[in-house]
Design a protein around this motif. Structure first.
Motif, PDB file in Angstrom:
ATOM      1  N   LYS A  27     -12.598   4.257  43.500  1.00 16.98           N
ATOM      2  CA  LYS A  27     -11.051   5.140  43.712  1.00 16.98           C
ATOM      3  C   LYS A  27     -11.728   6.736  42.889  1.00 16.98           C
ATOM      4  O   LYS A  27     -10.631   7.950  43.765  1.00 16.98           O
ATOM      5  N   LEU A  28     -12.436   6.825  41.859  1.00  9.28           N
ATOM      6  CA  LEU A  28     -12.114   7.730  41.747  1.00  9.28           C
ATOM      7  C   LEU A  28     -13.518   8.284  41.205  1.00  9.28           C
ATOM      8  O   LEU A  28     -14.247   8.079  41.172  1.00  9.28           O
ATOM      9  N   VAL A  29     -13.422   9.583  42.350  1.00  8.68           N
ATOM     10  CA  VAL A  29     -14.964   9.549  42.297  1.00  8.68           C
ATOM     11  C   VAL A  29     -15.276  10.699  41.825  1.00  8.68           C
ATOM     12  O   VAL A  29     -14.284  11.721  41.033  1.00  8.68           O
ATOM     13  N   ALA A  30     -15.949  10.933  41.625  1.00  9.21           N
ATOM     14  CA  ALA A  30     -17.038  12.287  40.633  1.00  9.21           C
ATOM     15  C   ALA A  30     -16.281  13.296  41.402  1.00  9.21           C
ATOM     16  O   ALA A  30     -16.920  13.777  42.311  1.00  9.21           O
ATOM     17  N   GLY A  31     -15.943  13.964  40.283  1.00  7.65           N
ATOM     18  CA  GLY A  31     -15.352  15.383  41.012  1.00  7.65           C
ATOM     19  C   GLY A  31     -14.342  15.688  41.772  1.00  7.65           C
ATOM     20  O   GLY A  31     -14.329  16.137  42.506  1.00  7.65           O
ATOM     21  N   GLY A  32     -14.047  14.355  42.214  1.00 13.16           N
ATOM     22  CA  GLY A  32     -12.924  14.687  43.511  1.00 13.16           C
ATOM     23  C   GLY A  32     -11.732  14.426  42.542  1.00 13.16           C
ATOM     24  O   GLY A  32     -11.329  14.807  41.647  1.00 13.16           O
ATOM     25  N   ARG A  33     -10.545  14.253  43.693  1.00 10.47           N
ATOM     26  CA  ARG A  33      -9.292  14.534  43.350  1.00 10.47           C
ATOM     27  C   ARG A  33      -8.584  13.395  42.057  1.00 10.47           C
ATOM     28  O   ARG A  33      -9.280  11.994  41.977  1.00 10.47           O
ATOM     29  N   PRO A  34      -7.608  13.944  41.255  1.00 11.49           N
ATOM     30  CA  PRO A  34      -7.755  13.214  39.970  1.00 11.49           C
ATOM     31  C   PRO A  34      -6.458  12.494  40.575  1.00 11.49           C
ATOM     32  O   PRO A  34      -5.418  13.021  41.975  1.00 11.49           O
ATOM     33  N   GLU A  35      -6.136  11.465  40.675  1.00 15.87           N
ATOM     34  CA  GLU A  35      -4.770  10.462  41.189  1.00 15.87           C
ATOM     35  C   GLU A  35      -3.987  10.003  40.178  1.00 15.87           C
ATOM     36  O   GLU A  35      -4.144   9.601  38.812  1.00 15.87           O
ATOM     37  N   ARG A  36      -2.823   9.317  40.562  1.00 13.90           N
ATOM     38  CA  ARG A  36      -1.749   9.794  39.570  1.00 13.90           C
ATOM     39  C   ARG A  36      -1.541   7.819  39.527  1.00 13.90           C
ATOM     40  O   ARG A  36      -2.412   7.303  40.227  1.00 13.90           O
ATOM     41  N   ILE A  37      -1.144   7.372  38.745  1.00 16.82           N
ATOM     42  CA  ILE A  37      -1.331   5.552  37.736  1.00 16.82           C
ATOM     43  C   ILE A  37      -0.172   6.032  37.031  1.00 16.82           C
ATOM     44  O   ILE A  37       0.446   6.750  36.377  1.00 16.82           O
ATOM     45  N   ARG A  38       0.835   5.211  38.148  1.00 10.70           N
ATOM     46  CA  ARG A  38       1.432   4.827  36.979  1.00 10.70           C
ATOM     47  C   ARG A  38       2.108   2.990  36.566  1.00 10.70           C
ATOM     48  O   ARG A  38       1.284   1.988  37.249  1.00 10.70           O
ATOM     49  N   LEU A  39       2.433   2.880  35.853  1.00 15.71           N
ATOM     50  CA  LEU A  39       2.366   1.718  34.761  1.00 15.71           C
ATOM     51  C   LEU A  39       3.335   1.816  33.875  1.00 15.71           C
ATOM     52  O   LEU A  39       3.399   2.590  33.093  1.00 15.71           O
ATOM     53  N   LEU A  40       4.174   0.476  33.670  1.00 17.33           N
ATOM     54  CA  LEU A  40       5.054   0.296  32.297  1.00 17.33           C
ATOM     55  C   LEU A  40       6.363   1.590  32.566  1.00 17.33           C
ATOM     56  O   LEU A  40       6.584   1.450  31.568  1.00 17.33           O
ATOM     57  N   GLY A  41       6.626   1.521  33.672  1.00 14.73           N
ATOM     58  CA  GLY A  41       7.296   2.886  34.204  1.00 14.73           C
ATOM     59  C   GLY A  41       7.148   4.026  34.057  1.00 14.73           C
ATOM     60  O   GLY A  41       8.033   4.529  33.674  1.00 14.73           O
ATOM     61  N   GLU A  42       6.106   4.806  33.229  1.00 17.15           N
ATOM     62  CA  GLU A  42       4.976   5.883  32.774  1.00 17.15           C
ATOM     63  C   GLU A  42       4.033   6.273  34.051  1.00 17.15           C
ATOM     64  O   GLU A  42       3.371   5.822  34.454  1.00 17.15           O
ATOM     65  N   ASN A  43       4.537   7.762  34.113  1.00 18.88           N
ATOM     66  CA  ASN A  43       3.414   8.057  35.179  1.00 18.88           C
ATOM     67  C   ASN A  43       2.039   9.155  34.401  1.00 18.88           C
ATOM     68  O   ASN A  43       2.190   9.580  33.110  1.00 18.88           O
ATOM     69  N   TYR A  44       1.119   8.515  35.060  1.00 28.72           N
ATOM     70  CA  TYR A  44      -0.456   9.028  34.508  1.00 28.72           C
ATOM     71  C   TYR A  44      -1.018   9.770  35.391  1.00 28.72           C
ATOM     72  O   TYR A  44      -1.150   9.450  36.831  1.00 28.72           O
ATOM     73  N   VAL A  45      -2.441  10.416  35.034  1.00 30.69           N
ATOM     74  CA  VAL A  45      -3.215  10.395  35.466  1.00 30.69           C
ATOM     75  C   VAL A  45      -4.617  10.730  35.074  1.00 30.69           C
ATOM     76  O   VAL A  45      -4.895  10.546  34.180  1.00 30.69           O
ATOM     77  N   ALA A  46      -5.146  10.073  36.154  1.00 28.53           N
ATOM     78  CA  ALA A  46      -6.759   9.548  35.513  1.00 28.53           C
ATOM     79  C   ALA A  46      -7.955  10.266  37.060  1.00 28.53           C
ATOM     80  O   ALA A  46      -7.757  10.550  38.037  1.00 28.53           O
ATOM     81  N   PHE A  47      -8.665  11.101  36.112  1.00 29.67           N
ATOM     82  CA  PHE A  47      -9.855  11.248  37.245  1.00 29.67           C
ATOM     83  C   PHE A  47     -11.518  11.082  36.350  1.00 29.67           C
ATOM     84  O   PHE A  47     -11.437  10.962  35.119  1.00 29.67           O
ATOM     85  N   ARG A  48     -12.390  11.437  37.308  1.00 28.18           N
ATOM     86  CA  ARG A  48     -13.941  11.120  37.014  1.00 28.18           C
ATOM     87  C   ARG A  48     -14.474  12.435  37.369  1.00 28.18           C
ATOM     88  O   ARG A  48     -14.627  13.305  38.040  1.00 28.18           O
ATOM     89  N   THR A  49     -15.337  12.916  36.023  1.00 24.75           N
ATOM     90  CA  THR A  49     -15.862  14.056  36.138  1.00 24.75           C
ATOM     91  C   THR A  49     -17.368  14.438  36.826  1.00 24.75           C
ATOM     92  O   THR A  49     -17.258  13.124  37.608  1.00 24.75           O
ATOM     93  N   HIS A  50     -17.554  15.028  37.088  1.00 25.88           N
ATOM     94  CA  HIS A  50     -18.990  15.298  38.118  1.00 25.88           C
ATOM     95  C   HIS A  50     -20.101  14.304  37.371  1.00 25.88           C
ATOM     96  O   HIS A  50     -21.236  13.750  38.295  1.00 25.88           O
ATOM     97  N   ASP A  51     -20.421  14.653  35.556  1.00 26.06           N
ATOM     98  CA  ASP A  51     -21.173  13.908  35.964  1.00 26.06           C
ATOM     99  C   ASP A  51     -20.375  11.631  35.315  1.00 26.06           C
ATOM    100  O   ASP A  51     -21.169  11.560  34.376  1.00 26.06           O
ATOM    101  N   GLY A  52     -19.614  11.538  35.873  1.00 23.72           N
ATOM    102  CA  GLY A  52     -19.138  10.142  36.184  1.00 23.72           C
ATOM    103  C   GLY A  52     -18.745   9.510  34.960  1.00 23.72           C
ATOM    104  O   GLY A  52     -17.967   8.868  34.549  1.00 23.72           O
ATOM    105  N   ARG A  53     -17.763  10.692  33.635  1.00 26.89           N
ATOM    106  CA  ARG A  53     -17.151  10.136  33.469  1.00 26.89           C
ATOM    107  C   ARG A  53     -15.498  10.074  33.396  1.00 26.89           C
ATOM    108  O   ARG A  53     -15.057  10.951  34.492  1.00 26.89           O
ATOM    109  N   ILE A  54     -14.670   9.882  32.484  1.00 25.57           N
ATOM    110  CA  ILE A  54     -13.664   9.128  33.258  1.00 25.57           C
ATOM    111  C   ILE A  54     -11.943  10.147  31.936  1.00 25.57           C
ATOM    112  O   ILE A  54     -12.353   9.801  31.100  1.00 25.57           O
ATOM    113  N   GLY A  55     -11.122  10.791  32.801  1.00 23.15           N
ATOM    114  CA  GLY A  55     -10.093  10.928  31.952  1.00 23.15           C
ATOM    115  C   GLY A  55      -8.799  10.571  32.044  1.00 23.15           C
ATOM    116  O   GLY A  55      -8.433   9.852  33.373  1.00 23.15           O
TER     117      GLY A  55
END
Ligand code: FES
Ligand code: FE2
Length: 410
Positions: free
Chosen positions: A35-63
Motif C-alpha cells: 500500500k505504501l508505493v515508492a514516491g506515492g501518496r502518503p497514507e493516513r494510519i490511525r492507531l490507538l486513537g491517534e492519527n499518523y502519516v506513512a509514506f515511502r520515498t522514491h528509494d524505498g524507505r519508509i517515513g
C-alpha cells in the motif's frame, strides 16, 4: 463478572489510558507493504486513537510521523512526496524519513529548523506488512514470528476494519468453543484431518496455560480408541492469535490491532511453513470477503448484517458468508463495546476469562514500573506454532503445543 469500570480499563485505548500505554509497548502491524508505493501518496494510519502519516520515498524507505504538521497542523496526508522527504503543502516545511526538518521556507533564520520537533517512529517490514513502534524510548525486540521470516510467496496478509472494540475481536480468536458451532458449514465440509473432527457433537474440554509470550488455549476431544484430538491456539501478547491447523496445511494468524476504542484493524495472515500458497488455497481463503486486501470487510448496508435466511433454510447454519465474515459480524453485533457486566459466562469461556486476567496483569505490571507481558528477551517467537492433530490420550498437550514442526498424525 467484569464491572463497567473494569470493562473500560480493559477496552479503552484512548490517549492517556492505561491500555493505550500497554499497546504502545509493542511493534504493531499497521498497513500492507504494497500500500505504501515508492514516491506515492502518503497514507493516513490511525492507531490507538491517534492519527499518523506513512509514506515511502522514491528509494524505498519508509517515513512514519504524526499526521499533523508541526507548524500549524495541516494534515501531512496532503503533503508532497519529493526528494526522499515529505513537503507540507501549506508553507512548504519539509521532513525527511529520519524526522529531520530539512527546509522551512517561510522562516530561513539560521538554526530555526533544527529546533522544530517532529514526532517520528521506527518501522519494520515483515510478512507483507509495515510494523511500527509507537512507544517511548528504544523499541523492544521485533516479534520474528514464523510468518515474518518466510518468503513472500508463502505469506498472504489481508486487512479488515471492523467497527467495534478490539477486545471482542480478540476474544473471538481465543474462544475455541464457537468454532464447531458458528463455523460449522466449513468444519462439516472440511476434508483434512485437522478440522475433520470439529463436529458440534464431539464435546471438547478446554484448558489453558500461561506462557512467557502469552497463553496456549487447548480444545481437547477424546476419540474412540484411546486417542485425543487436540487443537491448540497460541496467543502472543497483546493481539496475536495463531489458529490451529495441521502442520502440513496452510496456517492462519489473526492479529487484532486497535484503531481506536470503537474500530479494529484485524489482520488475517495466511501462510504455509514449507511452500507457496496455491491458487486453490487462496480461493478458499477469500471465503466471502472482499477482493481488496487492504480492507476485506465491507459491513453490509442491509438489515441484520445481510444475513441470508433463505440460505439458512437450505442448510447454511449462520446465513453469513464464510468464516471470516461470521467472526466480524458476531463481534460487531455485540455493540461497539460489549457490555461485559451483563454477560453470563460458562465453563467453556475459560480462555476468555484468562485472557482478561492476563491483560489486567499486564496493566498492573506496567503501573508498577515493570514491563509489558511477552517481552522477555529469550522468547523464541519463530518457534511458536499452533497445533491440530490426533495424539495419544495420555500425551500432555502442553508438551506438543508450540513445538517447532509439531506433527499432526496422518
Ligand atoms: S502547516 Fe505545514 S508548513 Fe505550515
Ligand atoms: Fe471464529
Amino acid at each position: 463478572m467484569v464491572t463497567t469500570v473494569e470493562n473500560r480499563l480493559l477496552t479503552d485505548v484512548a490517549p492517556g489510558t492505561a491500555m493505550h500505554r500497554l499497546w504502545k509497548s509493542y511493534w504493531l502491524p499497521c498497513i500492507r507493504t504494497q500500500k505504501l508505493v515508492a514516491g506515492g501518496r502518503p497514507e493516513r494510519i490511525r492507531l490507538l486513537g491517534e492519527n499518523y502519516v506513512a509514506f515511502r520515498t522514491h528509494d524505498g524507505r519508509i517515513g512514519f510521523f504524526d499526521e499533523q504538521c508541526p507548524h500549524r497542523r495541516a494534515s501531512l496526508t496532503l503533503a508532497r512526496n519529493e526528494d526522499c522527504a515529505l513537503r507540507c503543502i501549506f508553507h512548504g516545511w519539509k521532513f525527511d524519513v529520519s524526522g529531520a526538518v530539512v527546509e522551512t521556507p517561510n522562516d530561513r533564520r539560521p538554526g530555526f529548523r533544527e529546533q522544530v520537533k517532529l514526532r517520528h517512529f521506527p518501522t519494520r517490514e515483515a510478512g507483507g506488512m509495515v510494523w511500527v513502534y509507537l512507544g517511548e524510548g528504544i523499541a523492544p525486540r521485533f516479534p520474528d514470528l514464523v510468518f515474518n521470516t518466510l518468503p513472500d510467496a508463502q505469506v498472504w496478509a489481508r486487512a479488515a476494519v471492523v467497527p467495534c472494540n478490539w477486545l471482542q475481536g480478540l476474544e473471538g480468536t481465543l474462544d475455541p468453543a464457537h468454532v464447531a458451532i458458528l463455523h460449522q458449514n466449513i468444519t462439516r465440509s472440511a476434508q483434512s484431518l485437522a478440522t475433520l473432527n470439529l463436529m458440534p457433537e464431539a464435546e471438547p474440554r478446554f484448558e489453558t496455560e500461561i506462557r512467557p509470550y502469552g497463553m496456549s488455549v487447548a480444545a481437547l476431544r477424546d476419540l474412540a480408541g484411546g486417542e485425543r484430538y487436540v487443537r491448540v491456539t497460541e496467543y502472543v501478547a497483546p493481539g496475536i492469535s495463531l489458529i490451529p491447523y495441521g502442520a502440513d496445511e496452510p496456517q492462519q494468524c489473526i492479529m487484532t490491532i486497535p484503531i481506536d476504542s470503537g474500530h479494529t484493524l484485524q489482520w488475517n495472515v495466511f501462510f504455509h511453513y514449507q511452500r507457496p500458497l496455491t491458487a486453490a488455497e487462496r480461493e478458499i481463503m477469500l471465503l466471502g470477503t472482499g477482493p481488496d486486501d487492504d480492507d476485506i470487510y465491507q459491513p453490509s448496508d442491509k438489515p441484520y448484517w445481510g444475513q441470508d435466511r433463505e440460505a439458512m433454510a437450505d442448510n447454511n447454519f449462520s446465513g453469513l458468508a464464510g468464516v471470516i465474515i461470521e467472526d466480524f459480524v458476531i463481534a460487531e453485533s455485540m455493540g461497539v463495546v460489549v457490555d461485559r457486566e451483563n454477560e453470563q459466562l460458562c465453563a467453556a469461556d475459560l480462555s476468555v476469562v484468562r485472557l482478561r486476567r492476563f491483560l489486567k496483569a499486564g496493566l498492573d505490571s506496567l503501573a508498577a514500573g515493570g514491563q509489558a507481558p511477552g517481552q522477555e528477551s529469550d522468547i523464541d517467537f519463530a518457534a511458536i506454532r499452533s497445533t491440530a492433530g490426533v495424539f495419544a490420550a495420555g500425551q500432555d498437550w502442553r508438551g506438543i503445543a508450540s513445538a517447532p514442526q509439531a506433527t499432526a498424525a496422518e
